[in-house]
Design an enzyme around this catalytic site. Sequence first.
Site, PDB file in Angstrom:
ATOM      1  N   ASP A 211       0.862  -1.184   0.000  1.00 15.23           N
ATOM      2  CA  ASP A 211       0.000   0.000   0.000  1.00 15.23           C
ATOM      3  C   ASP A 211       0.904   1.241   0.000  1.00 15.23           C
ATOM      4  O   ASP A 211       2.035   1.152  -0.450  1.00 15.23           O
ATOM      5  CB  ASP A 211      -0.958  -0.049   1.204  1.00 15.23           C
ATOM      6  N   HIS A 234       2.052   1.933  -3.232  1.00 19.95           N
ATOM      7  CA  HIS A 234       1.102   2.869  -3.839  1.00 19.95           C
ATOM      8  C   HIS A 234       1.621   4.297  -3.845  1.00 19.95           C
ATOM      9  O   HIS A 234       0.899   5.226  -4.145  1.00 19.95           O
ATOM     10  CB  HIS A 234      -0.258   2.777  -3.143  1.00 19.95           C
TER      11      HIS A 234
END
Length: 385
Positions: A211, A234
Amino acid sequence: MAQFMAFLLTILFICSFTSAMAAYNIADFGAKPDGRTDSAKPFLSAWAAACGSSQPSAIIVPAGRFLLSQALFQGPCKNSNIRIFISGTIVAPSGYGSNTVWISFNYVQGLSIFGGTLDGQGQSFWACKMAGRSCPNGATSLTIAESKNILISGLTLLNSEVFHISIFGSSGVTVRGAKITAPGDSPNTDGIHIQKSSFVTVSGSSIKTGDDCISMGEGATDVWIEKISCGPGHGISIGSLGDTPQEDGVQNVTVKSVVLAGTQNGLRIKTWGKPNTGFVKGIRFEHAIMQNVQNPIVIDQNYCPGNKNCPGQSSGIKISQVMYSDIHGSSATQAAVKFDCSSSNPCSGIGLQNINLSYLDKQAQSYCRNVQGSTSGFVIPPSCL
Ligand SMILES: *[C@@H]1O[C@H](CO)[C@@H](O)[C@H](O)[C@H]1NC(C)=O
Ligand SMILES: *[C@@H]1O[C@H](CO)[C@@H](O)[C@H](O)[C@H]1NC(C)=O
């Protein structure tokens, strides 16, 4: 003679060090480096001694694997100089329980952690989530909450169930030389999350996760992020902001000298498309290298998964004074620069300077909606501001 003097000085130094600083070794409190015996009690006993000491104190975690079920280290302490020296690895139980916190420091002022590894053993928890079963929330590996003057230096974190480090309600927190690693497909394993905290510095760190490498939530102010390599992951993100109605603003954030490799986003600001009183302002992104990043520069104010409870799909979060300078490299999609701002609160004061983003052998593109700003130097792809 010189040698003798040096010897004498060394002895003097060690004596003054140990007399000024009480040291507590978790092994002396019964911790076993066998990876099997729960060392929660020894850790908490060493903490009670160090925290209760009126002079500077140290906690020693020797080499080896120490299983730790959970440790909530609580302040305030009687001294403001506690150092934890970790040589070994602290391991979470395999499998997972209902804890949302694995290791935390609450209400502590003046703490340094040097070295060591925290292994969150998140694999079976991720398997539960990826199978779509109903799973508990998962545990953050290291939480710093309601604390001040904290240094985390040279810490390695592996495979947390969810966030690796969470900084909440704190000020004066420095994370340097961290190595954070989890698989690119592990869900919600953000590297470092910063929320309701000020004067937070993250530097010289490598972050590979499933993430955000670094995420900043409401009330993150005076944040300095420098020399970070991110990917897989991310990217570096402000947000998601604006899920709850009245949020604290995000202000004075610098992100510089970062490399993003193969990440979903590069430098992102993301808000829910619903009413709010929050804001984002005074943000500087500079000297970033993008390597095959899907969305290198992105502001998305229309986040609303499932399109539920987002009246008018319009974000109340006001975004202003965001400067992008010296950002170059490659985009993995054609839309290398995307400003998708709120119709009720357009972004203002957005600046692009010396941007050079390519997309394969084609021209990359910029996308603008409800945004005002200016450019200087060269801007490739051509700006739509
Ligand atoms: C912005 O934050 C940095 C720390 O990241 C701090 O040194 C600086 O003083 C802050 N600037 C303002 C205007 O508060
Ligand atoms: C932009 O980057 C390309 C390589 O990707 C390079 O050939 C070109 O000279 C750069 N342009 C500027 C203005 O720096």
